[in-house]
Scaffold this motif. Structure first.
Motif, PDB file in Angstrom:
ATOM      1  N   ASN A 155       0.837  -1.207   0.000  1.00  0.00           N
ATOM      2  CA  ASN A 155       0.000   0.000   0.000  1.00  0.00           C
ATOM      3  C   ASN A 155       0.868   1.252   0.000  1.00  0.00           C
ATOM      4  N   LYS A 156       1.860   1.271   0.891  1.00  0.00           N
ATOM      5  CA  LYS A 156       2.681   2.472   1.061  1.00  0.00           C
ATOM      6  C   LYS A 156       3.598   2.713  -0.128  1.00  0.00           C
ATOM      7  N   LEU A 198       3.240   1.539  -3.395  1.00  0.00           N
ATOM      8  CA  LEU A 198       2.572   1.783  -4.673  1.00  0.00           C
ATOM      9  C   LEU A 198       1.851   3.121  -4.726  1.00  0.00           C
ATOM     10  N   THR A 199       1.381   3.604  -3.593  1.00  0.00           N
ATOM     11  CA  THR A 199       0.698   4.899  -3.604  1.00  0.00           C
ATOM     12  C   THR A 199       1.668   6.069  -3.743  1.00  0.00           C
ATOM     13  N   ASN A 200       2.961   5.795  -3.694  1.00  0.00           N
ATOM     14  CA  ASN A 200       3.960   6.857  -3.792  1.00  0.00           C
ATOM     15  C   ASN A 200       4.787   6.807  -5.069  1.00  0.00           C
ATOM     16  N   ILE A 201       4.377   5.950  -6.026  1.00  0.00           N
ATOM     17  CA  ILE A 201       5.203   5.814  -7.236  1.00  0.00           C
ATOM     18  C   ILE A 201       4.370   5.925  -8.508  1.00  0.00           C
ATOM     19  N   ASP A 202       3.382   6.804  -8.520  1.00  0.00           N
ATOM     20  CA  ASP A 202       2.533   6.923  -9.701  1.00  0.00           C
ATOM     21  C   ASP A 202       3.352   7.245 -10.940  1.00  0.00           C
ATOM     22  N   ASN A 203       4.329   8.144 -10.814  1.00  0.00           N
ATOM     23  CA  ASN A 203       5.151   8.500 -11.968  1.00  0.00           C
ATOM     24  C   ASN A 203       6.022   7.333 -12.423  1.00  0.00           C
ATOM     25  N   VAL A 204       6.423   6.478 -11.477  1.00  0.00           N
ATOM     26  CA  VAL A 204       7.241   5.313 -11.830  1.00  0.00           C
ATOM     27  C   VAL A 204       6.402   4.298 -12.597  1.00  0.00           C
ATOM     28  N   ILE A 205       5.181   4.038 -12.119  1.00  0.00           N
ATOM     29  CA  ILE A 205       4.312   3.051 -12.773  1.00  0.00           C
ATOM     30  C   ILE A 205       4.028   3.454 -14.214  1.00  0.00           C
ATOM     31  N   ALA A 206       3.936   4.761 -14.460  1.00  0.00           N
ATOM     32  CA  ALA A 206       3.681   5.228 -15.819  1.00  0.00           C
ATOM     33  C   ALA A 206       4.839   4.922 -16.763  1.00  0.00           C
ATOM     34  N   ASN A 236      24.072 -10.258 -10.485  1.00  0.00           N
ATOM     35  CA  ASN A 236      24.990 -10.839 -11.463  1.00  0.00           C
ATOM     36  C   ASN A 236      24.702 -10.368 -12.890  1.00  0.00           C
ATOM     37  N   ALA A 237      23.452  -9.988 -13.149  1.00  0.00           N
ATOM     38  CA  ALA A 237      23.087  -9.479 -14.471  1.00  0.00           C
ATOM     39  C   ALA A 237      23.302  -7.973 -14.583  1.00  0.00           C
ATOM     40  N   GLY A 238      23.790  -7.346 -13.504  1.00  0.00           N
ATOM     41  CA  GLY A 238      24.033  -5.911 -13.530  1.00  0.00           C
ATOM     42  C   GLY A 238      22.902  -5.078 -12.978  1.00  0.00           C
ATOM     43  N   GLY A 239      21.821  -5.737 -12.497  1.00  0.00           N
ATOM     44  CA  GLY A 239      20.685  -5.015 -11.948  1.00  0.00           C
ATOM     45  C   GLY A 239      20.911  -4.575 -10.515  1.00  0.00           C
ATOM     46  N   HIS A 240      19.860  -4.121  -9.862  1.00  0.00           N
ATOM     47  CA  HIS A 240      19.984  -3.513  -8.543  1.00  0.00           C
ATOM     48  C   HIS A 240      18.854  -3.959  -7.620  1.00  0.00           C
ATOM     49  N   VAL A 241      19.098  -3.825  -6.314  1.00  0.00           N
ATOM     50  CA  VAL A 241      18.160  -4.292  -5.295  1.00  0.00           C
ATOM     51  C   VAL A 241      18.005  -3.218  -4.226  1.00  0.00           C
ATOM     52  N   ILE A 242      16.771  -2.996  -3.801  1.00  0.00           N
ATOM     53  CA  ILE A 242      16.462  -2.144  -2.650  1.00  0.00           C
ATOM     54  C   ILE A 242      15.702  -3.000  -1.645  1.00  0.00           C
ATOM     55  N   ASP A 266       8.349   3.990   4.314  1.00  0.00           N
ATOM     56  CA  ASP A 266       7.844   5.268   3.809  1.00  0.00           C
ATOM     57  C   ASP A 266       8.806   5.948   2.852  1.00  0.00           C
ATOM     58  N   ASP A 267      10.071   5.530   2.842  1.00  0.00           N
ATOM     59  CA  ASP A 267      11.074   6.162   1.976  1.00  0.00           C
ATOM     60  C   ASP A 267      11.284   5.432   0.654  1.00  0.00           C
ATOM     61  N   ILE A 268      10.749   4.214   0.527  1.00  0.00           N
ATOM     62  CA  ILE A 268      11.035   3.428  -0.674  1.00  0.00           C
ATOM     63  C   ILE A 268      10.350   4.033  -1.898  1.00  0.00           C
ATOM     64  N   GLY A 269       9.068   4.375  -1.798  1.00  0.00           N
ATOM     65  CA  GLY A 269       8.374   4.986  -2.922  1.00  0.00           C
ATOM     66  C   GLY A 269       9.029   6.282  -3.382  1.00  0.00           C
ATOM     67  N   PRO A 270       9.274   7.226  -2.464  1.00  0.00           N
ATOM     68  CA  PRO A 270       9.959   8.461  -2.880  1.00  0.00           C
ATOM     69  C   PRO A 270      11.335   8.206  -3.491  1.00  0.00           C
ATOM     70  N   LYS A 271      12.064   7.208  -2.988  1.00  0.00           N
ATOM     71  CA  LYS A 271      13.376   6.896  -3.556  1.00  0.00           C
ATOM     72  C   LYS A 271      13.239   6.422  -5.001  1.00  0.00           C
ATOM     73  N   LEU A 272      12.247   5.568  -5.268  1.00  0.00           N
ATOM     74  CA  LEU A 272      12.022   5.106  -6.628  1.00  0.00           C
ATOM     75  C   LEU A 272      11.637   6.271  -7.536  1.00  0.00           C
ATOM     76  N   SER A 273      10.815   7.163  -7.027  1.00  0.00           N
ATOM     77  CA  SER A 273      10.405   8.323  -7.833  1.00  0.00           C
ATOM     78  C   SER A 273      11.612   9.199  -8.176  1.00  0.00           C
ATOM     79  N   ARG A 274      12.478   9.418  -7.200  1.00  0.00           N
ATOM     80  CA  ARG A 274      13.673  10.232  -7.467  1.00  0.00           C
ATOM     81  C   ARG A 274      14.592   9.532  -8.457  1.00  0.00           C
ATOM     82  N   LEU A 275      14.694   8.210  -8.349  1.00  0.00           N
ATOM     83  CA  LEU A 275      15.541   7.451  -9.264  1.00  0.00           C
ATOM     84  C   LEU A 275      15.062   7.614 -10.704  1.00  0.00           C
ATOM     85  N   PHE A 276      13.752   7.538 -10.923  1.00  0.00           N
ATOM     86  CA  PHE A 276      13.222   7.696 -12.273  1.00  0.00           C
ATOM     87  C   PHE A 276      13.281   9.150 -12.744  1.00  0.00           C
ATOM     88  N   ALA A 277      13.412  10.067 -11.779  1.00  0.00           N
ATOM     89  CA  ALA A 277      13.546  11.483 -12.143  1.00  0.00           C
ATOM     90  C   ALA A 277      14.993  11.883 -12.437  1.00  0.00           C
TER      91      ALA A 277
END
Length: 395
Positions: A219-220, A222-230, A345-351, A380-391
């Protein structure tokens, strides 16, 4: 996940026993649960009651650490008793128990929003309960893990069972320019956690794994990553049985105002959509005509889980490589650890979600302590972090 023997042995050596109250109107169920609990040296059955009214009247006197609370009962049912129990004994761990129906699934998910810690689905008949070794194991592990998490000091997550892991510990498939790792001084008993650099480019897909406490955490986030989902699809594996995942998808869709649905085998994965692994099935990703598509399978449980997080993470690493970003939320056990290795190992990332805000810091703790994370954050910081990453923020 710790074995029942090792957890019970450690607790017994420390002289600690969890006090458990069973509340169920079926005498045969109460008797069976009582025998299971009394067989564990670190658990103590302190009350076996017929309905919510008896539980509310007794809770001040018996002072349980954990309450296993049936949903359907006469006089006062579980959902009505829950707020009264929490009011009389704040912080008590309440595990809702119900048979697998849509009504009971809706009630159980509502109970989580009202303060229940977790739920467990009972087999539909007495004969099935007697024969269900998985249900027996899950009930005892939930009582033990959730009760100790709420009432005892938190220890580091246990190492996963020894198994061949050469496929996940191979050299990275994608070369990375890795700055000097920075230690995160997280919890004294764990020591510092080494963080990896954040992605240099925005991911093409977000993969989320969650278990105990996951619905509230989702809930917390997904409601903070609308720009990421787009901009990128979101694929979720939440440890849940059938029916529960359908109801959770409906709830998240209303909450996010985005299409959230149980994934369908063969459907194309597109930005703007959220895909939920259906309960009782594994979800992974493959390619068809150059496009990523959903693959649903009915294989054996992995890490005692079905759906499991590892198939999603591992397959996503193969499809999206360095553009895959995994998010590991609260949950028991170590599901997602092998897949997180494959992502790295594929070069991706984890939070990962941090310990303080996790109901259980098992799954996220495993990936954090393995040094696989670019960030370990409060929920509470994960959604905003994802949004900043995509920004474009790469810090």
């Amino acid at each position: 996940m710790t074995t029942a023997f090792s957890a019970a042995q450690a607790a017994t050596a420390a002289g600690a026993r969890l006090r458990v109250m069973i509340v169920d109107d079926a005498i045969v169920v109460r008797g069976l649960f009582a025998r299971w609990i009394e067989a564990e040296p670190d658990l103590e059955l302190i009350a076996s009651l017929r309905n919510g009214r008896e539980a509310v009247d007794a809770i001040d006197r018996v002072k349980p650490d954990v309450v296993v609370l049936d949903v359907d009962m006469p006089e006062l049912d579980g959902i009505s008793a829950l707020p009264q129990l929490l009011s009389k004994r704040p912080g008590v761990t309440v595990i809702m128990a119900s048979t697998l129906t849509r009504r009971n699934a809706e009630i159980s998910l509502r109970a989580l929003a009202l303060g229940a810690t977790d739920y467990i689905t009972k087999p539909s008949s007495q004969n099935e309960i007697n024969a269900a070794t998985d249900f027996h194991r899950d009930l005892i592990e939930k009582i033990r893990c959730l009760g100790r998490r709420a009432h005892k000091p938190v220890a580091a997550p246990p190492a996963p069972p020894a198994e061949p892991m050469t496929h996940i510990l191979a050299p990275p498939l994608v070369p990375q320019v890795v700055p000097a790792a920075k230690p995160l001084h997280y919890a004294q008993q764990h020591g510092p956690i080494t963080l990896r650099p954040m992605p240099l480019t925005a991911p093409r897909a977000i993969l989320i794994g969650a278990s105990t406490g996951g619905p509230q955490a989702l809930n917390k986030v997904l409601t903070n990553i609308d720009n990421v989902i787009a901009q990128a699809p979101v694929l979720i594996t939440q440890h849940m049985p059938p029916t529960f995942t359908a109801i959770l998808s409906e709830h998240l869709s209303r909450l996010t105002r985005r299409p959230v649905h149980e994934a369908v085998h063969g459907e194309e994965i597109v930005a703007g959509s959220i895909y939920m692994a259906p309960g009782g099935r594994h979800m992974s990703v493959t390619q068809s005509n150059g496009a990523p598509v959903i693959e649903i399978s009915n294989g054996a449980p992995i890490n005692f889980c079905k759906p499991a997080v590892d198939p999603l993470f591992t397959s996503a690493a193969q499809v999206w490589g360095a553009r895959a970003l995994a998010v590991v939320l609260t949950g028991m056990g170590h599901d997602g650890l092998a897949g997180a290795h494959d992502i790295i190992n594929a070069g991706g990332h984890v939070i990962a979600q941090d310990e303080a805000t996790s109901v259980v810091w098992g799954m996220p703790g495993q990936v954090a302590l393995a040094g696989l994370c670019s960030a370990v954050l409060p929920i509470d910081d994960i959604g905003p972090k994802l949004s900043r990453l995509f920004a474009g923020d790469r810090a």
